[in-house]
Design a protein around this motif. Structure first.
Motif, mmCIF file in Angstrom:
data_model
loop_
_atom_site.group_PDB
_atom_site.id
_atom_site.type_symbol
_atom_site.label_atom_id
_atom_site.label_comp_id
_atom_site.label_asym_id
_atom_site.label_seq_id
_atom_site.Cartn_x
_atom_site.Cartn_y
_atom_site.Cartn_z
ATOM 1 N N LYS A 50 34.437 58.584 24.129
ATOM 2 C CA LYS A 50 35.054 58.853 23.640
ATOM 3 C C LYS A 50 34.561 59.871 21.958
ATOM 4 C CE LYS A 50 39.564 57.456 21.995
ATOM 5 N NZ LYS A 50 41.172 57.103 21.833
ATOM 6 N N ALA A 51 34.279 59.358 21.176
ATOM 7 C CA ALA A 51 33.408 59.829 20.640
ATOM 8 C C ALA A 51 32.875 61.377 21.070
ATOM 9 C CB ALA A 51 32.077 59.094 19.534
ATOM 10 N N VAL A 52 32.209 61.099 21.772
ATOM 11 C CA VAL A 52 31.035 63.046 22.313
ATOM 12 C C VAL A 52 32.796 63.834 23.018
ATOM 13 C CG1 VAL A 52 29.802 63.960 24.088
ATOM 14 C CG2 VAL A 52 29.332 61.915 22.663
ATOM 15 N N THR A 53 33.234 62.784 23.412
ATOM 16 C CA THR A 53 34.819 64.267 23.646
ATOM 17 C C THR A 53 36.309 64.092 23.008
ATOM 18 O OG1 THR A 53 35.351 62.107 25.166
ATOM 19 C CG2 THR A 53 33.543 63.582 26.256
ATOM 20 N N ASN A 54 35.968 63.507 23.155
ATOM 21 C CA ASN A 54 37.179 62.950 21.383
ATOM 22 C C ASN A 54 38.622 62.287 22.706
ATOM 23 O OD1 ASN A 54 37.874 63.237 19.192
ATOM 24 N ND2 ASN A 54 38.460 65.408 19.276
ATOM 25 N N MET A 55 38.389 62.345 23.866
ATOM 26 C CA MET A 55 38.860 61.519 24.584
ATOM 27 C C MET A 55 38.593 60.472 25.602
ATOM 28 S SD MET A 55 39.906 64.441 27.447
ATOM 29 C CE MET A 55 39.594 65.778 26.154
ATOM 30 N N SER A 56 39.738 59.443 25.756
ATOM 31 C CA SER A 56 38.766 58.144 27.311
ATOM 32 C C SER A 56 38.418 58.842 28.170
ATOM 33 C CB SER A 56 39.964 57.230 27.403
ATOM 34 O OG SER A 56 41.030 57.531 27.717
ATOM 35 N N PRO A 57 37.730 58.147 28.822
ATOM 36 C CA PRO A 57 37.597 58.598 30.249
ATOM 37 C C PRO A 57 38.351 59.086 31.004
ATOM 38 C CG PRO A 57 35.647 56.728 29.930
ATOM 39 C CD PRO A 57 36.993 56.992 28.603
ATOM 40 N N LEU A 58 39.218 58.534 31.228
ATOM 41 C CA LEU A 58 40.503 58.353 31.621
ATOM 42 C C LEU A 58 41.620 60.027 31.448
ATOM 43 C CD1 LEU A 58 42.109 57.571 34.024
ATOM 44 C CD2 LEU A 58 43.596 56.157 32.813
ATOM 45 N N GLN A 59 41.395 59.723 29.701
ATOM 46 C CA GLN A 59 42.067 61.413 29.477
ATOM 47 C C GLN A 59 40.950 62.866 30.263
ATOM 48 O OE1 GLN A 59 42.203 59.300 25.805
ATOM 49 N NE2 GLN A 59 44.496 60.064 25.545
ATOM 50 N N PHE A 60 39.811 62.171 30.033
ATOM 51 C CA PHE A 60 38.748 63.072 30.718
ATOM 52 C C PHE A 60 39.901 63.649 32.052
ATOM 53 C CE2 PHE A 60 34.612 65.508 31.633
ATOM 54 C CZ PHE A 60 34.611 65.887 30.679
ATOM 55 N N GLN A 61 39.209 62.836 32.800
ATOM 56 C CA GLN A 61 39.324 62.855 34.156
ATOM 57 C C GLN A 61 40.961 63.534 34.789
ATOM 58 O OE1 GLN A 61 40.517 59.203 36.760
ATOM 59 N NE2 GLN A 61 39.764 60.460 38.772
ATOM 60 N N LYS A 62 41.948 62.645 33.865
ATOM 61 C CA LYS A 62 43.220 63.320 33.985
ATOM 62 C C LYS A 62 43.163 65.050 33.420
ATOM 63 C CE LYS A 62 46.541 61.272 32.956
ATOM 64 N NZ LYS A 62 47.967 60.461 32.984
ATOM 65 N N GLN A 63 42.583 65.507 32.565
ATOM 66 C CA GLN A 63 42.710 67.374 32.373
ATOM 67 C C GLN A 63 41.992 67.932 33.376
ATOM 68 O OE1 GLN A 63 41.599 67.776 28.140
ATOM 69 N NE2 GLN A 63 39.985 69.589 28.556
ATOM 70 N N ILE A 64 41.056 67.032 33.847
ATOM 71 C CA ILE A 64 40.390 68.036 34.521
ATOM 72 C C ILE A 64 41.234 68.418 36.238
ATOM 73 C CG2 ILE A 64 38.625 68.157 36.781
ATOM 74 C CD1 ILE A 64 36.283 66.300 34.096
ATOM 75 N N ARG A 65 41.752 66.986 36.054
ATOM 76 C CA ARG A 65 42.128 66.936 37.760
ATOM 77 C C ARG A 65 43.695 67.921 37.174
ATOM 78 N NH1 ARG A 65 43.869 60.705 39.410
ATOM 79 N NH2 ARG A 65 41.240 60.723 41.439
#
Length: 120
Positions: A50-65
């Motif tokens: 979250k510190a690196v991407t500014n989102m949780s892993p789940l949020q990151f995955q959802k955005q990519i999807r």
């Protein structure tokens, strides 16, 4: 550089985590397994990600999807249900809700608008 210095040895782990999520975005997300693979605790992984991407892993995955589903509907002419399924959603209505929340419009309307913009 300051960012890398702050996170030190964790930076390379986060690069690996982001790459893993990008290449397997359509698969179920197992945060515990990724953390273990990177030699981190669940909470440590989550906090660093979250510190690196500014989102949780789940949020990151959802955005990519959602980005990939949009690409599939525009470039491969897939309908919303098929695009959602191809990116890992099992429920078309859940996909449509997430899509609307992310892009501001339901999939069909968004893709029509994008087509009109492209046509000129």
């Amino acid at each position: 550089m300051r960012h890398l210095a702050t996170f030190g040895g964790q930076a390379h782990r986060m690069v690996r985590a982001v790459e893993k999520l990008r290449t397997s975005f359509d698969k179920p997300l197992r945060i515990e397994a990724i953390a273990r693979e990177l030699g981190m605790s669940f909470s440590g992984f989550h906090a660093h990600f979250k510190a690196v991407t500014n989102m949780s892993p789940l949020q990151f995955q959802k955005q990519i999807r959602l980005q990939e589903s949009r690409r599939l509907m525009v470039s491969e002419n897939l309908d919303a249900a098929e695009a959602g399924f191809r990116v890992g959603y099992e429920d078309a209505s859940h996909f449509s809700r997430d899509y609307k929340r992310h892009f501001g419009e339901p999939p069909v309307r968004d893709v029509e608008r994008l087509g009109e913009l492209a046509a000129g």
